[in-house]
Design a protein around this motif. Structure first.
Motif, short mmCIF file in Angstrom:
data_model
loop_
_atom_site.label_atom_id
_atom_site.label_comp_id
_atom_site.label_asym_id
_atom_site.label_seq_id
_atom_site.Cartn_x
_atom_site.Cartn_y
_atom_site.Cartn_z
N GLY A 70 15.60 47.53 40.81
CA GLY A 70 14.80 46.48 40.19
C GLY A 70 15.55 45.16 40.09
N GLY A 71 16.43 44.90 41.03
CA GLY A 71 17.19 43.65 41.02
C GLY A 71 18.40 43.68 40.10
N VAL A 72 18.67 44.83 39.47
CA VAL A 72 19.78 44.94 38.51
C VAL A 72 20.90 45.78 39.12
CG1 VAL A 72 20.47 45.74 36.22
CG2 VAL A 72 18.23 44.70 36.56
N LEU A 73 22.11 45.27 39.08
CA LEU A 73 23.30 45.96 39.57
C LEU A 73 23.99 46.62 38.38
CD1 LEU A 73 25.37 46.49 41.86
CD2 LEU A 73 26.43 44.33 41.24
N THR A 74 24.28 47.92 38.48
CA THR A 74 24.92 48.65 37.39
C THR A 74 26.22 49.27 37.87
OG1 THR A 74 22.78 49.14 36.42
CG2 THR A 74 24.62 50.45 35.65
N ILE A 75 27.28 49.06 37.09
CA ILE A 75 28.60 49.62 37.38
C ILE A 75 28.96 50.54 36.22
CG2 ILE A 75 31.04 49.06 37.68
CD1 ILE A 75 29.55 47.84 39.89
N ALA A 76 29.40 51.77 36.53
CA ALA A 76 29.83 52.71 35.50
C ALA A 76 31.33 52.93 35.62
CB ALA A 76 29.10 54.04 35.66
N ALA A 77 32.00 52.93 34.47
CA ALA A 77 33.45 53.15 34.44
C ALA A 77 33.77 54.17 33.37
CB ALA A 77 34.19 51.84 34.17
N SER A 78 34.47 55.24 33.77
CA SER A 78 34.87 56.25 32.79
C SER A 78 36.23 56.84 33.14
CB SER A 78 33.82 57.37 32.74
OG SER A 78 33.71 57.98 34.00
N GLU A 79 37.02 56.10 33.93
CA GLU A 79 38.30 56.65 34.37
C GLU A 79 39.42 56.53 33.34
OE1 GLU A 79 37.91 52.55 36.41
OE2 GLU A 79 36.63 54.27 36.08
N HIS A 80 39.22 55.71 32.31
CA HIS A 80 40.26 55.53 31.29
C HIS A 80 39.85 56.23 30.00
CE1 HIS A 80 42.28 52.63 33.84
NE2 HIS A 80 41.12 52.02 34.02
N ARG A 81 40.83 56.42 29.13
CA ARG A 81 40.56 57.11 27.86
C ARG A 81 39.91 56.20 26.84
NH1 ARG A 81 44.62 61.71 26.48
NH2 ARG A 81 43.93 61.21 24.41
N THR A 82 40.20 54.91 26.91
CA THR A 82 39.69 53.99 25.89
C THR A 82 38.51 53.18 26.40
OG1 THR A 82 41.18 52.22 26.54
CG2 THR A 82 41.99 53.76 24.87
N GLN A 83 37.63 52.84 25.47
CA GLN A 83 36.46 52.05 25.82
C GLN A 83 36.87 50.67 26.32
OE1 GLN A 83 33.58 50.01 22.99
NE2 GLN A 83 32.64 52.03 23.26
N LEU A 84 37.89 50.09 25.71
CA LEU A 84 38.34 48.75 26.09
C LEU A 84 38.83 48.73 27.53
CD1 LEU A 84 38.61 45.97 24.78
CD2 LEU A 84 41.01 46.51 24.35
N ALA A 85 39.60 49.74 27.91
CA ALA A 85 40.11 49.81 29.28
C ALA A 85 38.97 50.02 30.28
CB ALA A 85 41.14 50.93 29.41
N ASN A 86 37.98 50.84 29.90
CA ASN A 86 36.83 51.06 30.77
C ASN A 86 35.98 49.79 30.90
OD1 ASN A 86 37.23 53.69 31.64
ND2 ASN A 86 36.34 54.55 29.79
N ARG A 87 35.86 49.03 29.82
CA ARG A 87 35.12 47.76 29.87
C ARG A 87 35.82 46.80 30.83
NH1 ARG A 87 33.86 45.66 23.91
NH2 ARG A 87 32.48 44.26 25.02
N ARG A 88 37.13 46.75 30.75
CA ARG A 88 37.91 45.87 31.62
C ARG A 88 37.76 46.31 33.08
NH1 ARG A 88 42.66 46.26 29.01
NH2 ARG A 88 41.98 44.75 27.46
N ALA A 89 37.84 47.63 33.33
CA ALA A 89 37.71 48.15 34.69
C ALA A 89 36.32 47.86 35.26
CB ALA A 89 37.98 49.65 34.70
N ALA A 90 35.28 48.01 34.45
CA ALA A 90 33.92 47.76 34.92
C ALA A 90 33.73 46.29 35.26
CB ALA A 90 32.91 48.18 33.85
#
Length: 141
Positions: A70-90
């Motif tokens: 629908g025109g929306v690009l979604t990236i999922a990140a779960s390779e790190h233990r912390t939410q902050l690190a996953n947010r940065r990776a995404a």
């Protein structure tokens, strides 16, 4: 982490256009993996975002068509233990993906002919190889 996302020197995605969702990660985390919402899904509306330059929108939609819903690009990140690190990776992954999709197309290849020297070298190598094989046949005349 409400920082704007810099894609190129002339294109920056404001943090207000990014949507983040958090859920439980299946990755590393030990006992805390069942309680912490460390998985991050970062979404960006490529089709409707006002920050996308008009001259790039069609190129982005064409190149990312297999990843858009629908025109929306979604990236999922779960390779790190912390939410902050996953947010940065995404965010890094989204920026890299948009950078690659926005890159100008490669110049078209102009076909060239092999030079006379390269043809002669190729034929000489074939002759040498044939001589080698002929020498292995064991016929002694």
């Amino acid at each position: 982490m409400p920082d704007d996302l810099v894609i190129t020197s002339s294109w920056t995605v404001p943090a207000s256009e990014l949507t983040e969702r958090f859920s439980r990660s299946s990755g590393p985390g030990g006992q805390g993996v069942n309680t912490a919402d460390s998985r991050v899904e970062l979404s960006y509306d490529v089709a409707g975002a006002p920050s996308v330059p008009d001259h790039l929108r069609a190129r982005l939609l064409a190149r990312l068509s297999s990843r858009l819903v629908g025109g929306v690009l979604t990236i999922a990140a779960s390779e790190h233990r912390t939410q902050l690190a996953n947010r940065r990776a995404a965010r890094e992954r989204l920026a890299q993906l948009l950078r690659e999709a926005a890159a100008p197309p490669a110049p078209t290849r102009r076909p060239t002919r092999p030079t006379r020297g390269s043809k002669e070298r190729r034929l000489a190598a074939k002759k040498r190889r044939g001589e080698t094989k002929r020498g292995r046949q064991g016929r002694f005349d």
